[in-house]
Design a protein around this motif. Structure first.
Motif, PDB file in Angstrom:
ATOM      1  N   ILE A 264       0.847  -1.197   0.000  1.00 18.65           N
ATOM      2  CA  ILE A 264       0.000   0.000   0.000  1.00 18.65           C
ATOM      3  C   ILE A 264       0.883   1.249   0.000  1.00 18.65           C
ATOM      4  O   ILE A 264       0.658   2.193  -0.755  1.00 18.65           O
ATOM      5  CB  ILE A 264      -0.925  -0.004   1.226  1.00 18.65           C
ATOM      6  CG1 ILE A 264      -1.979  -1.093   1.083  1.00 18.65           C
ATOM      7  CG2 ILE A 264      -1.601   1.347   1.398  1.00 18.65           C
ATOM      8  CD1 ILE A 264      -2.748  -1.358   2.336  1.00 18.65           C
ATOM      9  N   ILE A 400      -4.277  -6.493  -3.582  1.00 16.40           N
ATOM     10  CA  ILE A 400      -3.502  -5.251  -3.584  1.00 16.40           C
ATOM     11  C   ILE A 400      -2.018  -5.545  -3.788  1.00 16.40           C
ATOM     12  O   ILE A 400      -1.325  -4.833  -4.517  1.00 16.40           O
ATOM     13  CB  ILE A 400      -3.748  -4.454  -2.290  1.00 16.40           C
ATOM     14  CG1 ILE A 400      -5.157  -3.880  -2.341  1.00 16.40           C
ATOM     15  CG2 ILE A 400      -2.732  -3.342  -2.126  1.00 16.40           C
ATOM     16  CD1 ILE A 400      -5.542  -3.076  -1.149  1.00 16.40           C
ATOM     17  N   ALA A 462      -7.573   1.227  -5.382  1.00 19.10           N
ATOM     18  CA  ALA A 462      -7.261  -0.003  -4.653  1.00 19.10           C
ATOM     19  C   ALA A 462      -7.622   0.127  -3.174  1.00 19.10           C
ATOM     20  O   ALA A 462      -8.023  -0.844  -2.535  1.00 19.10           O
ATOM     21  CB  ALA A 462      -5.781  -0.342  -4.803  1.00 19.10           C
TER      22      ALA A 462
END
Lengths: 548, 363
Positions: A264, A400, A462
């Protein structure tokens, strides 16, 4: 009065049919119908022993004192009752065997009978005590999964070895893996108390094969009282293995969560790093371009929900990906044209100006969309992959990670395989020289900003998988993302990747030892220490400017 | 400022006339209190100006220093509240909620006022010294330094939010009763605090002027405009930077110390990421690299804040955002820069001779 007499005639029919079919069943039903304590007891004992599921409804009714005999001597179950104006109680009638179903008259209206006209089949405390274990055993076949689970636990807890074959039967039938393991544990629990050492050994092996740390206390407590030497060795090795397995799984879990956070951070930091490397501008509004991407997804979702049939609803997710990229990118282009362009080579000023942009965008989002909206997780991304009974890897986080890899590879290909990437790298390395060589620097700037903010939008897309879409969603990760850029160094994607993974994983590795907040502080301390040695990050841009 | 009349007039107006008017009820207590707080912000803004306007280092953790001073004085006042608090315990109320039986050790020094005052100066100075030394030694600068200080502010904010750090958590410190034996609710005490804030602001202004007019000040400007050249000449740049970072931190802390008795509460909300940037905006709006600029900026932006949040709620963030963008894009020298430009224009029109333009700031 007439009505229910007629209907009772109908009601006899199914019972009679069944009674003829099977003599065992007929026998028990006759015994029950006799309404004699001894006969009922014999019947209950026989039924319990047979372990026949067909009697479940009947026995439940008897247990709850809902079983009645009609004047004709038929067994019925009294359902919901009501009182009429004269204080008489009427009950709805149900069949008692083999299934409890509501009795209807020929007009399809449920039959109601005055309770006064029925005789209760007596079930004293003794009989109920006999029925109880049968009911528990039978609940293991119940359609309700929760009931099956509770039944499995109760059986294991009660320690009655008679339940072993029933459990084996249930395990064979069970489709839900969770409940199946509950049943297996219950069976093993019973087997462990068995006199035969071989059966105990079998139980230990079976428990070990479950790979579930949850059985550790059971094995450990049993190890204290086990007398047989072979079983004891097997127990020890199983306990050892399970402990190792726990450690491994913990490590896997930590690595996964860290990888997830790291990816992330990479996703968020990539756009930031591209823009910073190119123009020396720290885009404080980067988080807000993420937010733009997330809201794009949200809007596309709402449009799809309004227009498409339910079966195709999940289409919104892939559709919104390019839209999130383009819309965020266009926003970025606009900001670049209006603001950043005029602050060229004044990085601190552009930092402040982009902060202003971020304030305006957040407030704008708040007034348009309100404070709490969420994107529905597409069906194919809900749930997770169970690596072991207690280690679940959620699909959205896996997605992700994979998506980040995809974006990184795409970006590297773009940087090193396209003509534009070449120009972009040239400008990053030496702006003035590139301009002299005829690279349209300003145009490259604009396009870089478009790409950078577009990636931010994709990151926002996302992020809708793991959190709500809120106006200040960008701020959650943005400071960490800045740190990733600082640690990673400028101008190389690899720096962002290493720094993102490093910060993400070390965050999660530290968290079990100190609280999340202190982990953050600790990481900051580590970063400052790291920058003592490498002030320009892990992979500094090589060159000979005066600063070095 | 060559002549001393302007500062003298300002001093008489804000330091003497307004408190007297307040004494006779001609200026509302609330207004006085509000301005007293603005002066505290202005003191912190002076610090931002010294480090950002003059030295060219953008520090995004000034609000954290501001809160350090605020918490120090808050802790002192809370201990002085003693058994007059809601729960009647000698411990602060939030500790009673959290079932703390004994006062944490680091609260002990704050029993006495002089030590608390010392802490207001020493704690931010030490933090700035350590952090600044580490950062500047490794030649972190520009946006890198800004980001690292922002991360520091964020981390500290998170720590102050925790309950177990014994600083009151999200609710912060509040319910102060007295300071040096004066009732805080008494209008006379409020007037006293207002005057203290104003006099400190005045002193801070002259202190900053002393710095900027000295040789040190010239070196600071030189760091901003040509750091490498200065380093090659042989100046120990790190020392100067650390020093000015400490000065800025202490100024912010003093501002916080004067601020908290006037508001009666200090929470971690005062030190979040946005709060530090807001201080930079005050300085930018007023005009950096001038000393009167940040004071004007701090007061003006906060006046606007209280006006806009009252008159048009919900528009404040838009306004602040556009203020950021507008000032950076169109008025990089802020209000004082605008004023100077107007003056030159006016002079050239009336004299009809071209006065040489003032040397522009190099960005």
């Amino acid at each position: 009065m007439k009505r229910w007499i007629y209907s009772l005639l109908f009601l006899c029919i199914p019972i009679c049919v069944h009674a003829q079919k099977n003599s065992f069943e007929e026998q028990q039903i006759t015994r029950l119908r006799s309404n004699d304590d001894d006969n009922i007891e014999t019947a209950v004992e026989a039924i319990s022993k047979s372990g026949n599921i067909a009697f479940y409804d009947l026995m439940t009714a008897l247990f709850n004192a809902e079983l009645y005999l009609t004047d004709q001597g038929q067994l019925v179950v009294a359902g919901s009752t009501r009182e009429d104006d004269y204080g008489e109680t009427f009950a709805q009638l149900n069949t008692a065997y083999p299934k409890r179903t509501v009795l209807l008259d020929d007009a399809n209206i449920p039959i109601e009978v005055n309770l006064y006209n029925l005789t209760e089949v007596e079930s004293n405390r003794r009989i109920r005590a006999l029925i109880q274990p049968y009911l528990t055993q039978m609940e293991i076949f119940h359609p309700d999964p929760l009931k099956r689970r509770v039944a499995a636990e109760t059986l294991g807890h009660q320690g009655n070895p008679d339940a072993i074959p029933i459990l084996t039967q249930a395990i064979a039938k069970e489709t839900d893996t969770d409940i199946k393991s509950f049943m297996q544990v219950a069976r093993a629990k019973l087997q462990l108390q068995h006199k035969d050492a071989n059966i105990r050994l079998e139980a230990v092996t079976a428990l070990g094969e479950l790979n579930d740390t949850f059985v550790l206390p059971l094995l450990e407590s049993h190890a204290e009282k086990e007398t047989d030497a072979t079983v004891q060795t097997e127990l020890k090795s199983t306990i050892q293995w399970l402990k190792e397995f726990t450690v491994i799984m913990m490590a896997v879990q930590t690595a996964f969560v860290g990888l997830s956070l790291g990816s992330i951070l990479i996703l968020v930091a990539l756009g930031l790093a591209v823009i910073y490397g190119q123009m020396g501008v720290i885009n404080m509004a980067h988080g807000e371009f993420m937010m733009t991407g997330a809201y794009t997804t949200f809007v596309v979702q709402n449009i799809c929900f309004a227009l498409l049939p339910a079966a195709y609803i999940d289409v919104f997710f892939p559709v919104s990906l390019p839209l999130a990229f383009v819309i965020s990118g266009c926003f970025g282009l606009l900001i670049e044209r209006l603001i950043i362009r005029h602050l060229y080579s004044r990085p601190l000023e552009s930092l402040l100006a982009t902060w202003g942009v971020s304030l305006v965008l957040v407030q704008l989002a708040r007034s348009i969309f309100g404070d709490l909206t969420a994107v529905k997780l597409p069906k194919w991304l809900s749930g997770g992959y169970a690596l072991a009974p207690q280690v679940l890897l959620p699909y959205n986080r896996l997605f992700i990670i994979v998506f980040t890899v995809f974006i990184v590879v795409g970006l590297i290909a773009f940087f090193y395989k396209t003509n534009f990437g070449l120009r972009l790298r040239a400008v990053t390395q030496n702006r003035d020289m590139s301009a002299c060589m005829g690279v349209p620097v300003r145009r490259v700037d604009s396009f870089t900003f478009f790409i950078g903010t577009g990636i931010a939008g994709v990151a926002g897309w996302a992020m809708t998988l793991i959190g709500n879409v809120v106006p200040n969603m960008g701020q959650t990760y943005i400071v960490d993302a800045f740190l990733v850029v600082v640690v990673g160094g400028v101008g190389k994607i690899i720096g962002t990747i290493v720094a993102g993974l490093g910060i993400g994983i070390s965050n999660k590795v530290l968290e079990p030892f100190v609280e999340a907040v202190y982990a953050k502080v600790l990481i900051l301390g580590l970063i400052i220490m790291f920058l003592q040695a490498n002030p320009t990050g892990i992979f500094p841009a090589k060159g000979r400017n005066e600063d070095q | 400022m060559k002549n001393a009349t302007t500062p003298f007039i300002i001093f008489c107006l804000f330091g003497i006339l307004i408190p007297i008017l307040n004494h006779f009820g001609l200026v509302a207590d609330n207004t006085l209190n509000l301005w007293g707080r603005y002066f505290c912000f202005a003191i912190a803004a002076l610090g931002v100006d010294l480090i950002w306007g003059y030295t060219g280092i953008l520090s995004l953790c000034q609000a954290f220093f501001f809160c350090l001073g605020g918490y120090a004085i808050g802790m002192h006042m809370l201990l002085k509240t003693g058994t007059k608090s809601v729960y009647g315990s000698t411990l602060p109320d939030f500790m009673v909620w959290n079932q703390v039986e004994q006062l944490p050790l680091f609260w002990e020094p704050f029993h006495t006022f002089p030590i608390s005052l010392l802490m207001v100066i020493v704690i931010p100075a030490i933090i700035a010294l350590v952090f600044g030394y580490l950062a500047f030694r490794s030649r972190l600068k520009g946006v890198y330094f800004a980001i690292i200080t922002q991360a520091l502010a964020l981390a500290m904010w998170l720590i102050f939010l925790r309950n177990e750090t014994m600083l009151g958590g999200t609710n912060g410190l509040t319910d102060f009763k007295t300071l040096l034996g004066f009732e805080l609710s008494d209008p006379a005490t409020k007037r006293g605090l207002y005057m203290a804030a104003f006099i400190t602001l005045f002193a801070a202004y002259y202190f900053s002027r002393f710095i900027t007019n000295s040789k040190l000040g010239r070196i600071l400007v030189a760091i901003r405009d040509g750091e490498m050249r200065l380093r090659f000449i042989g100046y120990p740049i790190t020392h100067y930077k650390v020093f000015i970072f400490m000065v800025a931190g202490v100024l912010a802390s003093i501002g916080g110390m004067l601020y908290v008795p006037q508001t009666g509460i200090i929470t971690p909300g005062r030190m979040d990421v946005q709060a530090s940037i807001a201080m930079v905006v005050w300085t930018a709006v007023g005009g950096r690299a001038t000393l009167i600029g940040p004071i004007i900026g701090a007061i003006l932006v906060n006046l606007l804040y209280s006006f806009l949040t009252g008159a048009f709620p919900g528009t404040w963030l838009y306004f602040l955002g556009f203020l950021f963008i507008g000032v950076v894009l169109f008025f990089p020298d802020g209000i004082t820069g605008l004023w100077a430009k107007c003056k030159t224009l006016w002079a050239s029109r009336s004299n009809n001779t071209s006065t040489p333009p003032e040397p522009a700031l190099e960005k």
